[in-house]
Design a protein around this motif. Structure first.
Motif, PDB file in Angstrom:
ATOM      1  N   VAL A  67      -9.464   9.059   9.761  1.00 41.21           N
ATOM      2  CA  VAL A  67     -10.745   8.477   9.346  1.00 41.21           C
ATOM      3  C   VAL A  67     -11.520   9.474   8.503  1.00 41.21           C
ATOM      4  CG1 VAL A  67     -13.030   7.755  10.184  1.00 41.21           C
ATOM      5  CG2 VAL A  67     -10.978   6.798  11.213  1.00 41.21           C
ATOM      6  N   GLU A  68     -11.584  10.708   8.967  1.00 43.15           N
ATOM      7  CA  GLU A  68     -12.326  11.731   8.221  1.00 43.15           C
ATOM      8  C   GLU A  68     -11.744  11.927   6.823  1.00 43.15           C
ATOM      9  OE1 GLU A  68     -12.568  15.309  10.549  1.00 43.15           O
ATOM     10  OE2 GLU A  68     -13.356  14.223  12.278  1.00 43.15           O
ATOM     11  N   ASP A  69     -10.417  12.009   6.735  1.00 38.94           N
ATOM     12  CA  ASP A  69      -9.768  12.184   5.434  1.00 38.94           C
ATOM     13  C   ASP A  69      -9.993  10.978   4.524  1.00 38.94           C
ATOM     14  OD1 ASP A  69      -8.834  14.667   6.211  1.00 38.94           O
ATOM     15  OD2 ASP A  69      -6.789  13.972   6.643  1.00 38.94           O
ATOM     16  N   LEU A  70      -9.838   9.781   5.081  1.00 41.26           N
ATOM     17  CA  LEU A  70     -10.004   8.567   4.277  1.00 41.26           C
ATOM     18  C   LEU A  70     -11.456   8.362   3.850  1.00 41.26           C
ATOM     19  CD1 LEU A  70      -7.565   6.238   6.214  1.00 41.26           C
ATOM     20  CD2 LEU A  70      -7.316   6.976   3.827  1.00 41.26           C
ATOM     21  N   GLU A  71     -12.396   8.709   4.718  1.00 39.11           N
ATOM     22  CA  GLU A  71     -13.805   8.603   4.335  1.00 39.11           C
ATOM     23  C   GLU A  71     -14.133   9.578   3.205  1.00 39.11           C
ATOM     24  OE1 GLU A  71     -15.909   9.095   8.033  1.00 39.11           O
ATOM     25  OE2 GLU A  71     -15.913   6.932   8.416  1.00 39.11           O
ATOM     26  N   ALA A  72     -13.557  10.776   3.264  1.00 36.69           N
ATOM     27  CA  ALA A  72     -13.776  11.750   2.185  1.00 36.69           C
ATOM     28  C   ALA A  72     -13.174  11.238   0.881  1.00 36.69           C
ATOM     29  CB  ALA A  72     -13.167  13.095   2.563  1.00 36.69           C
ATOM     30  N   LEU A  73     -11.978  10.662   0.959  1.00 39.44           N
ATOM     31  CA  LEU A  73     -11.356  10.079  -0.237  1.00 39.44           C
ATOM     32  C   LEU A  73     -12.175   8.920  -0.782  1.00 39.44           C
ATOM     33  CD1 LEU A  73      -7.562  10.029   0.660  1.00 39.44           C
ATOM     34  CD2 LEU A  73      -8.617  11.202  -1.278  1.00 39.44           C
ATOM     35  N   PRO A  91     -14.681   5.789  -4.879  1.00 40.89           N
ATOM     36  CA  PRO A  91     -15.155   4.554  -4.254  1.00 40.89           C
ATOM     37  C   PRO A  91     -14.514   3.272  -4.803  1.00 40.89           C
ATOM     38  CG  PRO A  91     -16.831   5.480  -5.680  1.00 40.89           C
ATOM     39  CD  PRO A  91     -15.718   6.484  -5.607  1.00 40.89           C
ATOM     40  N   ASP A  92     -13.863   3.352  -5.952  1.00 41.62           N
ATOM     41  CA  ASP A  92     -13.236   2.162  -6.530  1.00 41.62           C
ATOM     42  C   ASP A  92     -11.760   2.041  -6.181  1.00 41.62           C
ATOM     43  OD1 ASP A  92     -15.621   1.388  -7.705  1.00 41.62           O
ATOM     44  OD2 ASP A  92     -15.219   2.502  -9.542  1.00 41.62           O
ATOM     45  N   GLU A  93     -11.266   2.925  -5.341  1.00 41.24           N
ATOM     46  CA  GLU A  93      -9.854   2.900  -4.953  1.00 41.24           C
ATOM     47  C   GLU A  93      -9.688   1.990  -3.741  1.00 41.24           C
ATOM     48  OE1 GLU A  93      -6.132   3.085  -5.177  1.00 41.24           O
ATOM     49  OE2 GLU A  93      -7.226   4.330  -6.618  1.00 41.24           O
ATOM     50  N   SER A  94      -9.309   0.754  -3.994  1.00 37.98           N
ATOM     51  CA  SER A  94      -9.260  -0.242  -2.923  1.00 37.98           C
ATOM     52  C   SER A  94      -8.228   0.083  -1.856  1.00 37.98           C
ATOM     53  CB  SER A  94      -9.001  -1.635  -3.498  1.00 37.98           C
ATOM     54  OG  SER A  94      -7.732  -1.682  -4.115  1.00 37.98           O
ATOM     55  N   ASN A  95      -7.138   0.745  -2.220  1.00 39.66           N
ATOM     56  CA  ASN A  95      -6.122   1.055  -1.222  1.00 39.66           C
ATOM     57  C   ASN A  95      -6.652   2.033  -0.173  1.00 39.66           C
ATOM     58  OD1 ASN A  95      -3.456   0.713  -0.180  1.00 39.66           O
ATOM     59  ND2 ASN A  95      -2.990   2.769  -0.910  1.00 39.66           N
ATOM     60  N   VAL A  96      -7.458   2.983  -0.592  1.00 40.68           N
ATOM     61  CA  VAL A  96      -8.066   3.924   0.355  1.00 40.68           C
ATOM     62  C   VAL A  96      -8.982   3.164   1.312  1.00 40.68           C
ATOM     63  CG1 VAL A  96      -9.674   5.866   0.582  1.00 40.68           C
ATOM     64  CG2 VAL A  96      -7.914   5.912  -1.195  1.00 40.68           C
ATOM     65  N   ILE A  97      -9.776   2.261   0.769  1.00 38.21           N
ATOM     66  CA  ILE A  97     -10.698   1.474   1.586  1.00 38.21           C
ATOM     67  C   ILE A  97      -9.920   0.593   2.563  1.00 38.21           C
ATOM     68  CG2 ILE A  97     -12.547  -0.244   1.523  1.00 38.21           C
ATOM     69  CD1 ILE A  97     -13.159   0.841  -1.353  1.00 38.21           C
TER      70      ILE A  97
END
Length: 81
Positions: free
Chosen positions: A11-17, A22-28
């Protein structure tokens, strides 16, 4: 538990990414999946809504994850009888 620790780290890594891209839908989308694995259905649903807004073309992938959540919720219900 180790699994919870690993998921929290994810979660911490993905939130930082997400914050840097912010426009990277795969990360979200991946963040929403991790929230679901942690049992936070509200955050998962909210994050999926953001993913849908960022990338409307990924709606089928989002629906599939939502259906999985619904199936799990149905499994949690008590059988009558």
């Amino acid at each position: 538990m180790l699994a919870t620790y690993v998921l929290q780290a994810a979660v911490e890594d993905l939130e930082a990414l997400r914050d840097t891209s912010p426009d990277e839908s795969n990360v979200i989308f991946q963040l929403a999946k991790v929230y679901r694995l942690l049992g936070d259905k509200v955050k998962s649903a909210q994050t999926l809504a953001v993913a849908r807004d960022v990338s409307p073309k990924s709606i089928n992938k989002i629906r599939k994850l939502l259906d999985t959540v619904k199936d799990e919720a149905a499994d949690d219900e008590m059988d009558e009888g």
